[in-house]
Design an enzyme around this catalytic site. Sequence first.
Site: not given
Ligand code: AGP
Length: 607
Positions: A2, A27, A74, A98-99, A479, A483, A486, A502, A602
């Site tokens: 949020c 965010r 969010w 937020n939280g 990764e 990517k 997401e 396996h 974010k």
């Molecule tokens: C990365 O593409 C993602 N958005 C997510 O995994 C991110 O890396 C993770 O939430 C950690 O965030 P931070 O680096 O701000 O701690």
Amino acid sequence: MCGIVGIIGSTSVQSSIIEALEKLEYRGYDSAGIATISENEILCRRSVGKLSCLKNELSNAPVLGKIGIGHTRWATHGAPSIDNAHPHQVGKVALVHNGIIENYNELKAQIISEGGIMVSETDTEVVAAFCNMFLESGMSPEEAVSSTLGQLKGAYALCFIFEGNEDLIIAARKGSPLVVGWGVEEMFVGSDAIALAHLTNQLTYVEEENYVVISRKEAKFFNFEGKEQPSKKVFVNSESVLVTKSGYRHFMHKEINEQASVISYALGSYTSFDRKRILLPNQIPSFAKMDRLIISACGTAFLAGHVAKYWFEKISGLPSDIDIASEFRYREPIISKKTGAIFVSQSGETADTLAALRMAKSNSIETIVVVNSENSTMARESDIIMPIKAGVEVGVASTKAFTSQLLVLAALVIEAARQRKKISPKQEEEFINQLFAIPRLINEVLSRENEIINICSELANAQDILFIARGPLYPLALEGALKLKEISYIHAEGYAAGELKHGPIALVDSSVPIICFAPSNILYDKTTSNIHEVIARGGKVILVSDKGGLSDFKGDVWKSFEMPFSEPFILPILYALPAQLLAYYSAIEKGTDVDQPRNLAKSVTVE
Ligand code: AGP
């Protein structure tokens, strides 16, 4: 997560609040709202969806008033809906949050048992109800907020306004970031500096478990016991905080293309002028006596730490464990005084990583944070800060922060190797030369991104995709899958190439593309034998390798992409580029919201 903002202005605040919320869109969110006080009455407008929906609402029914709060939500408790959108008003109190309030069920039951009526499914409404209850009992707004905070368990950044008081905002933080902006006859408060950068360049970061009483003229800071605290103003360069797409279609594409320059900048901050030595911005004397290193983070940051594990053990001779932060904090790791801990985070606010850092500190081990946001909570609470200097990263999918994290971790690895007498000065210089080759090689990869576009025109039709690699490129397979998942929403998994037989190879048939990161100088023969196993079962292989690796491969690959040849040390950084570009252009093909993918935030400031 949020986004929250509050403004006590000298004119109508509606447009400034909306503009601040636009700065917080990155965010991630699913509903939004604003509340102001006009002629002593709280006016509130909320909408589901993007800010454009709220703006439509406001064009029909604007909110007047020179004081107000705003929110991008969010969803955590309760689906995106008007009732669940913030601000929440109960009686004379309106607030944004937020939280997550972890004990909200018992608090909600208490409110209801005392005759209160809860309209929403949220934890936030309960906070407003408690504050209003204390207010109605005769407490002052500050007393009512302080008493409310005493009831709450969990993480929160809160911002309260009070009917009948057009010169008071009270904001509080515990576990979620909050920053106060100083104006002339106006004051601001928000989730982060980006929200306020267009309003002021004078900020005060609210310390953990503090609240702030804000009037048009000033802000006073208090700990939760009500004791006034000193406050420190920092001056930010708005340009460095304010970001635009600079002509790119998406922030993510811009940030992918910024990587060569941000890595060049980081190199300048981490190496001597003659490029013969690593020079850390803050000293880490303890690598020499460490007997073990823990690296903990979340998501892409965790994968940067995963690569670093290979480097620390191979180059620095330092036993290293990697831990997903949300697991590390609950698994009771064996920690000794000679254990070191590195936490990696772009935002410096990720709740799980922050909690892991705090746990490490409570075990009296030295904490190092590799972080982009240098005013973040992790930056302030860690023992040693290693800034990655990547600039503001807006795209939810982390790109330039990831490669910059890897660059800084590589610098720490070389520093540790020297301290532990594992490398000679000559070898240190050689490693540094390899790091300085990265920007040029990144640009070489980017110069051929059209080939990636062609690959993605078909890749985007897949339902399931596998990424495979070995050694320090195995985290890059993970990764690449992260990517792709997401931002394109295609199901993808990353595997160690040797692990396919396996179990995962059961997934392989002619409908499954398998993307293989297989440079000719990292376990090439072993990896290509796994690729042959896949081809034999009809798998559609996309081979990503250098010229030698592509020409030496004897088999029928579906597609290929040539990478520049380089030393093994820097390959994990270089192979981030195809991982990012494959995801980006697949998402373009799928038409998803690249910069604000569904369900994601974010910075995940809740557990
Ligand atoms: C990365 O593409 C993602 N958005 C997510 O995994 C991110 O890396 C993770 O939430 C950690 O965030 P931070 O680096 O701000 O701690």
